[in-house]
Design a protein around this motif. Structure first.
Motif, PDB file in Angstrom:
ATOM      1  N   HIS A  68     -10.369  -2.168   5.408  1.00 43.70           N
ATOM      2  CA  HIS A  68      -8.921  -2.120   5.256  1.00 43.70           C
ATOM      3  C   HIS A  68      -8.615  -1.936   3.777  1.00 43.70           C
ATOM      4  O   HIS A  68      -9.417  -2.346   2.919  1.00 43.70           O
ATOM      5  CB  HIS A  68      -8.252  -3.408   5.754  1.00 43.70           C
ATOM      6  N   ILE A  69      -7.460  -1.365   3.465  1.00 41.79           N
ATOM      7  CA  ILE A  69      -7.073  -1.147   2.066  1.00 41.79           C
ATOM      8  C   ILE A  69      -5.653  -1.657   1.844  1.00 41.79           C
ATOM      9  O   ILE A  69      -4.741  -1.333   2.621  1.00 41.79           O
ATOM     10  CB  ILE A  69      -7.148   0.348   1.685  1.00 41.79           C
ATOM     11  N   ILE A  70      -5.490  -2.444   0.782  1.00 42.99           N
ATOM     12  CA  ILE A  70      -4.169  -2.860   0.309  1.00 42.99           C
ATOM     13  C   ILE A  70      -3.983  -2.223  -1.063  1.00 42.99           C
ATOM     14  O   ILE A  70      -4.844  -2.364  -1.940  1.00 42.99           O
ATOM     15  CB  ILE A  70      -4.059  -4.395   0.194  1.00 42.99           C
ATOM     16  N   VAL A  71      -2.879  -1.513  -1.261  1.00 42.34           N
ATOM     17  CA  VAL A  71      -2.660  -0.812  -2.526  1.00 42.34           C
ATOM     18  C   VAL A  71      -1.242  -1.097  -3.008  1.00 42.34           C
ATOM     19  O   VAL A  71      -0.307  -1.169  -2.204  1.00 42.34           O
ATOM     20  CB  VAL A  71      -2.909   0.717  -2.368  1.00 42.34           C
ATOM     21  N   GLY A 103       2.463   7.859   9.741  1.00 42.67           N
ATOM     22  CA  GLY A 103       1.343   7.068  10.234  1.00 42.67           C
ATOM     23  C   GLY A 103       0.181   6.924   9.273  1.00 42.67           C
ATOM     24  O   GLY A 103      -0.908   6.480   9.665  1.00 42.67           O
ATOM     25  N   PHE A 104       0.387   7.282   7.991  1.00 42.56           N
ATOM     26  CA  PHE A 104      -0.689   7.162   7.007  1.00 42.56           C
ATOM     27  C   PHE A 104      -0.832   5.740   6.471  1.00 42.56           C
ATOM     28  O   PHE A 104      -1.901   5.356   5.995  1.00 42.56           O
ATOM     29  CB  PHE A 104      -0.450   8.112   5.827  1.00 42.56           C
ATOM     30  N   ALA A 105       0.243   4.969   6.496  1.00 45.27           N
ATOM     31  CA  ALA A 105       0.219   3.627   5.911  1.00 45.27           C
ATOM     32  C   ALA A 105       1.246   2.747   6.606  1.00 45.27           C
ATOM     33  O   ALA A 105       2.095   3.232   7.374  1.00 45.27           O
ATOM     34  CB  ALA A 105       0.517   3.704   4.417  1.00 45.27           C
ATOM     35  N   ARG A 106       1.152   1.459   6.318  1.00 43.39           N
ATOM     36  CA  ARG A 106       2.132   0.493   6.800  1.00 43.39           C
ATOM     37  C   ARG A 106       2.527  -0.410   5.633  1.00 43.39           C
ATOM     38  O   ARG A 106       1.786  -0.553   4.659  1.00 43.39           O
ATOM     39  CB  ARG A 106       1.564  -0.347   7.944  1.00 43.39           C
ATOM     40  N   THR A 107       3.689  -1.036   5.758  1.00 47.14           N
ATOM     41  CA  THR A 107       4.125  -1.942   4.708  1.00 47.14           C
ATOM     42  C   THR A 107       3.294  -3.225   4.737  1.00 47.14           C
ATOM     43  O   THR A 107       2.890  -3.693   5.813  1.00 47.14           O
ATOM     44  CB  THR A 107       5.613  -2.285   4.851  1.00 47.14           C
ATOM     45  N   PHE A 108       3.060  -3.797   3.564  1.00 48.91           N
ATOM     46  CA  PHE A 108       2.335  -5.064   3.455  1.00 48.91           C
ATOM     47  C   PHE A 108       3.283  -6.247   3.586  1.00 48.91           C
ATOM     48  O   PHE A 108       2.843  -7.379   3.729  1.00 48.91           O
ATOM     49  CB  PHE A 108       1.615  -5.108   2.099  1.00 48.91           C
ATOM     50  N   GLY A 142      -8.631   7.526   5.826  1.00 46.09           N
ATOM     51  CA  GLY A 142      -8.463   7.391   7.268  1.00 46.09           C
ATOM     52  C   GLY A 142      -8.475   5.951   7.741  1.00 46.09           C
ATOM     53  O   GLY A 142      -8.301   5.678   8.927  1.00 46.09           O
ATOM     54  N   ARG A 143      -8.671   4.992   6.821  1.00 45.90           N
ATOM     55  CA  ARG A 143      -8.702   3.563   7.160  1.00 45.90           C
ATOM     56  C   ARG A 143      -7.283   2.990   7.176  1.00 45.90           C
ATOM     57  O   ARG A 143      -6.353   3.581   6.638  1.00 45.90           O
ATOM     58  CB  ARG A 143      -9.537   2.803   6.129  1.00 45.90           C
ATOM     59  N   PRO A 144      -7.110   1.789   7.737  1.00 43.26           N
ATOM     60  CA  PRO A 144      -5.798   1.131   7.675  1.00 43.26           C
ATOM     61  C   PRO A 144      -5.382   0.893   6.227  1.00 43.26           C
ATOM     62  O   PRO A 144      -6.147   0.314   5.438  1.00 43.26           O
ATOM     63  CB  PRO A 144      -6.027  -0.190   8.405  1.00 43.26           C
ATOM     64  N   TRP A 203      -6.625   0.275  12.885  1.00 50.32           N
ATOM     65  CA  TRP A 203      -5.996   1.522  13.291  1.00 50.32           C
ATOM     66  C   TRP A 203      -6.526   2.615  12.374  1.00 50.32           C
ATOM     67  O   TRP A 203      -7.194   2.331  11.383  1.00 50.32           O
ATOM     68  CB  TRP A 203      -4.472   1.440  13.226  1.00 50.32           C
ATOM     69  N   SER A 204      -6.259   3.835  12.719  1.00 46.51           N
ATOM     70  CA  SER A 204      -6.780   4.948  11.919  1.00 46.51           C
ATOM     71  C   SER A 204      -5.745   6.064  11.863  1.00 46.51           C
ATOM     72  O   SER A 204      -4.756   6.053  12.605  1.00 46.51           O
ATOM     73  CB  SER A 204      -8.101   5.473  12.483  1.00 46.51           C
ATOM     74  N   HIS A 205      -5.989   7.026  10.995  1.00 47.78           N
ATOM     75  CA  HIS A 205      -5.081   8.163  10.820  1.00 47.78           C
ATOM     76  C   HIS A 205      -5.878   9.316  10.228  1.00 47.78           C
ATOM     77  O   HIS A 205      -6.996   9.126   9.718  1.00 47.78           O
ATOM     78  CB  HIS A 205      -3.924   7.779   9.885  1.00 47.78           C
ATOM     79  N   ALA A 206      -5.313  10.493  10.259  1.00 49.22           N
ATOM     80  CA  ALA A 206      -5.965  11.639   9.628  1.00 49.22           C
ATOM     81  C   ALA A 206      -5.998  11.435   8.115  1.00 49.22           C
ATOM     82  O   ALA A 206      -5.082  10.834   7.549  1.00 49.22           O
ATOM     83  CB  ALA A 206      -5.214  12.918   9.962  1.00 49.22           C
ATOM     84  N   PRO A 207      -7.034  11.904   7.425  1.00 50.13           N
ATOM     85  CA  PRO A 207      -7.075  11.797   5.967  1.00 50.13           C
ATOM     86  C   PRO A 207      -5.945  12.607   5.323  1.00 50.13           C
ATOM     87  O   PRO A 207      -5.627  13.708   5.791  1.00 50.13           O
ATOM     88  CB  PRO A 207      -8.443  12.377   5.597  1.00 50.13           C
ATOM     89  N   LEU A 208      -5.357  12.059   4.265  1.00 51.40           N
ATOM     90  CA  LEU A 208      -4.272  12.733   3.552  1.00 51.40           C
ATOM     91  C   LEU A 208      -4.767  13.226   2.202  1.00 51.40           C
ATOM     92  O   LEU A 208      -5.303  12.440   1.414  1.00 51.40           O
ATOM     93  CB  LEU A 208      -3.106  11.757   3.333  1.00 51.40           C
ATOM     94  N   ASN A 209      -4.607  14.509   1.941  1.00 56.47           N
ATOM     95  CA  ASN A 209      -4.913  15.049   0.614  1.00 56.47           C
ATOM     96  C   ASN A 209      -4.114  16.333   0.410  1.00 56.47           C
ATOM     97  O   ASN A 209      -4.429  17.382   0.983  1.00 56.47           O
ATOM     98  CB  ASN A 209      -6.408  15.340   0.441  1.00 56.47           C
ATOM     99  N   ALA A 210      -3.084  16.230  -0.424  1.00 56.47           N
ATOM    100  CA  ALA A 210      -2.223  17.385  -0.679  1.00 56.47           C
ATOM    101  C   ALA A 210      -2.953  18.530  -1.355  1.00 56.47           C
ATOM    102  O   ALA A 210      -2.464  19.670  -1.358  1.00 56.47           O
ATOM    103  CB  ALA A 210      -1.023  16.962  -1.532  1.00 56.47           C
ATOM    104  N   ALA A 211      -4.134  18.259  -1.930  1.00 56.48           N
ATOM    105  CA  ALA A 211      -4.900  19.343  -2.563  1.00 56.48           C
ATOM    106  C   ALA A 211      -5.200  20.450  -1.568  1.00 56.48           C
ATOM    107  O   ALA A 211      -5.172  21.642  -1.918  1.00 56.48           O
ATOM    108  CB  ALA A 211      -6.204  18.795  -3.153  1.00 56.48           C
TER     109      ALA A 211
END
Length: 330
Positions: free
Chosen positions: A248-251, A293-298, A266-268, A307-315
């Motif tokens: 899981h990732i908190i940012v 669906g890329f992130a949720r509020t902490f 792709g991780r939560p 949960w999972s999602h497609a990887p996001l990279n605007a590049a």
């Protein structure tokens, strides 16, 4: 354009800002053409507004100017306001032949000189022929770079219990503060989640994390198992390893780049974004990430969800748009 595929001469203007560097390299690697890095070094004149600098190398050090010489490139990829006069001067010297790609809006001065300006959707800019909107920021966090980090760091954190929670912490921005109280709140909530799950924390701070906020954050972690890397610590920064190995990732929501890179795994992903810490434009990005669906509020999270999602990279969005506009295959 007059070039074909691998025969294009591509320059990357890379300055001293890590976020700019990451975005430019991310786009270039996604595009897949050979490129040459031109390191940009500024004098104090770079602080002047672009309407005064115009298309110019005048704000560059002499050693930097020497490396900007003919034959001029077919494509220049750059990021940020300070590189804009440099890119425009290169196009001028190439007799208008060079195709300029600018990540982030360069300002209104000379905007029409740029062939493609890539702006985040949360900036709320209008339509223009040479403007392309994207979600978040381009970066270099890809399946390949995550695999490399996993190979390099694999086993390093095996002594820490799972689930492993990456805590990616930013800091003060131009108009907003990441206070010790905010840091203490974040640390305490992350520690509780890790403790309740029987897991551990992988904690890293950034250049903008003040010593006071960092101390408050770490103190709030208590006795939860953790690996902590503070900005400026000796040794290799395990940031990429944390992204690769976390369950899981908190940012913190103060950085578009950090939020975008977290969402590439792709991780939560949970975003810590107190109103007093977050600029309006950043809040708009967070809402976009939540909606897609890329992130949720902490805020208010009392247990970790899988949960999972497609990887996001605007590049890759930018690279696809470039290929279309340049008529490149694949």
């Amino acid at each position: 354009m007059a070039f074909q595929g691998e025969h294009a001469r591509v320059w990357l203007l890379i300055d001293d800002r890590a976020g700019n560097r990451s975005q430019v390299l991310g786009v270039a690697r996604a595009l897949g053409l050979p490129f040459e890095i031109k390191n940009i070094e500024y004098t104090a004149a770079a602080a002047l507004p672009n309407y005064m600098l115009m298309a110019s190398f005048s704000m560059l050090t002499q050693s930097c100017r020497v490396n900007l010489a003919a034959p001029w490139p077919d494509i220049v990829i750059a990021a940020g306001r300070r590189t804009a006069p440099v890119a425009r001067r290169i196009k001028e010297l190439s007799k208008g032949r060079t195709y300029l790609v600018q990540v982030m809006h360069p300002g209104s001065t000379g905007e029409d000189d740029f062939s493609l300006i890539c702006v985040p959707r949360h900036d709320g800019m209008g339509e223009a022929e040479n403007r392309f909107t994207m979600t978040g920021a381009p970066h270099g966090v890809t399946a390949e770079s995550l695999a490399e980090a996993m190979q390099k760091w694999g086993g390093t954190f095996d002594h820490l219990p799972s689930p492993r929670i990456a805590l990616i912490v930013g800091g003060d921005t131009k108009r907003k503060k990441f206070t010790p109280d905010m840091a203490r709140e974040l640390g305490a909530q992350a520690a509780k989640l890790a403790r309740d799950a029987g897991g551990s924390l992988l904690v890293t701070t950034s250049r903008r994390s003040t010593p006071e906020a960092t101390a408050a954050l770490i103190d709030a972690l208590g006795d939860v198992p953790a690996n902590v890397f503070k900005w400026g610590d000796d040794g290799d920064n395990p940031y990429m390893a944390y992204l690769a190995l976390a369950d899981h990732i908190i940012v913190t929501g103060d950085s578009v780049s950090m939020c975008s890179e977290a969402c590439a795994t792709g991780r939560p992903v949970y975003i810590f974004a107190p109103k007093k810490m977050i600029a309006h434009k950043h809040a708009k990005l967070h809402q976009d990430l939540y909606a897609q669906g890329f992130a949720r509020t902490f805020d208010g999270v009392d247990s970790l969800q899988d949960w999972s999602h497609a990887p996001l990279n605007a590049a890759f969005e930018v690279a696809d748009e470039l290929r279309k506009r340049l008529g490149l295959d694949g």
